[in-house]
Design a protein around this motif. Structure first.
Motif, mmCIF file in Angstrom:
data_model
loop_
_atom_site.group_PDB
_atom_site.id
_atom_site.type_symbol
_atom_site.label_atom_id
_atom_site.label_comp_id
_atom_site.label_asym_id
_atom_site.label_seq_id
_atom_site.Cartn_x
_atom_site.Cartn_y
_atom_site.Cartn_z
ATOM 1 N N VAL B 22 0.842 -1.205 0.000
ATOM 2 C CA VAL B 22 0.000 0.000 0.000
ATOM 3 C C VAL B 22 0.877 1.254 0.000
ATOM 4 O O VAL B 22 0.657 2.195 -0.775
ATOM 5 N N ALA B 148 1.665 0.136 10.836
ATOM 6 C CA ALA B 148 0.249 0.076 10.452
ATOM 7 C C ALA B 148 -0.340 1.489 10.377
ATOM 8 O O ALA B 148 -1.125 1.810 9.472
ATOM 9 N N ALA B 149 0.055 2.350 11.323
ATOM 10 C CA ALA B 149 -0.450 3.727 11.323
ATOM 11 C C ALA B 149 0.034 4.499 10.094
ATOM 12 O O ALA B 149 -0.701 5.352 9.563
ATOM 13 N N VAL B 151 0.435 3.263 7.121
ATOM 14 C CA VAL B 151 -0.476 2.833 6.049
ATOM 15 C C VAL B 151 -1.827 3.541 6.164
ATOM 16 O O VAL B 151 -2.343 4.109 5.189
ATOM 17 N N VAL B 152 -2.394 3.525 7.365
ATOM 18 C CA VAL B 152 -3.718 4.130 7.561
ATOM 19 C C VAL B 152 -3.658 5.637 7.345
ATOM 20 O O VAL B 152 -4.592 6.231 6.789
ATOM 21 N N HIS B 153 -2.566 6.261 7.760
ATOM 22 C CA HIS B 153 -2.388 7.704 7.561
ATOM 23 C C HIS B 153 -2.419 8.042 6.068
ATOM 24 O O HIS B 153 -3.103 8.976 5.644
ATOM 25 N N LEU B 155 -3.884 6.295 3.678
ATOM 26 C CA LEU B 155 -5.223 6.038 3.131
ATOM 27 C C LEU B 155 -6.222 7.108 3.601
ATOM 28 O O LEU B 155 -7.077 7.536 2.829
ATOM 29 N N GLY B 156 -6.086 7.539 4.838
ATOM 30 C CA GLY B 156 -6.962 8.608 5.334
ATOM 31 C C GLY B 156 -6.773 9.890 4.547
ATOM 32 O O GLY B 156 -7.747 10.592 4.223
#
Lengths: 191, 191
Positions: B22, B148-149, B151-153, B155-156
């Protein structure tokens, strides 16, 4: 380029070329996000009755085949009663049950490119953009509003794909969840 | 490929290769969304103190230079007190005041690629992924949660770029607004 910042209070008027420029990008954006990605990202969703990224691509294909350009054609035909066909949000489920994500991404790219050729071929005038159609749920809408909605529909579903992927790491981020609210966004389906 | 659908209730455990897959995509996704786009899309925001798409790219650059990999390095150094530097969410504003979006997109792509080379060079073990650091606001976090954060950062912020662009057509879509809730999403800033 001049640097400026406008606030959302002053939104943009519809602009045909700027709209086409967003619409033409969507297949490439989806290809970059999802091409050859693990099913752990593409086949997971936000809960019952919500779309996975795979479902979103199928839903966008349905839009190309049954929604935006067909409805624009109904408006431009200027019949006495320009009513749109209702749109089936779940057409893609049966249609794509045996399809791969790769093949759907390619199909969406082809359909979108062909539809933008049609759109450009119309050389729409301001007067044509003001022509009305009748939406089965919303009533009277103009061609201009329909084309703006096409753009926003794309962008809303791109945001959805990113959000659905982010949520798969909701637990993996541990204490970061309050700082990364995308993982708790929209607990109930709404679009 | 076997077709399946998992619900969000069963989220994914952290998976290093899926995370890198990602992270490596984000520069290409942003390039597809924003490369050479009109400033009416890239320089507009959701209201005071919110980010435009231009700001988001600058913020992601700040993350590459000051946040994710530097913090991972602090964890891996295993000092007695592995406290992260606080993160400046507005560093990019002064830094990029005279920059073009094109140059920021290119810079982000270079920084991200270099950081993923660093990440891969570590050949992280499960034991290393469990090592702790101290976040200035969140307290104890593991390297696994940090990655993991990251990746999420990403995507957000991709979701944010799409949402901010969609909102520019909030008025242009007319009666479609209730069917396209992305245009009214998050009326107050939250991330």
């Amino acid at each position: 380029m001049r640097v400026f910042s406008m606030q959302c209070e002053a939104t943009m008027q519809f602009h045909l070329e700027r709209s086409v420029d967003v619409l033409r990008r969507t297949p490439g954006v989806l290809g970059a996000m999802l091409g050859d990605i693990d099913a752990a990202w593409s086949r997971t969703n936000e809960g019952p009755e919500t779309f996975s990224p795979f479902d979103v691509v199928g839903h966008l294909i349905d839009g190309e085949e049954t929604d935006w350009i067909p409805r624009a054609g109904i408006i431009l035909a200027q019949s006495a009663n320009p009513v749109f066909e209702p749109y089936d949000r779940f057409r893609h489920r049966a249609r794509n049950a045996k399809r791969s994500l790769e093949s759907l991404l390619a199909e969406f790219a082809e359909l979108r490119a062909a539809n933008l050729i049609v759109l450009r071929s119309w050389h729409l005038t301001e007067a044509q953009l003001d022509l009305p159609g009748v939406h089965p749920g919303l009533g009277r809408v103009t061609l201009r509003q329909l084309l703006a909605a096409w753009v926003v529909h794309d962008l809303g579903h791109l945001a959805q794909v990113a959000r659905v992927m982010a949520k798969q790491y909701r637990d993996a981020i541990g204490p970061w969840a309050p700082f990364l609210p995308v993982v708790t966004d929209h607990p109930t389906p709404r679009s």
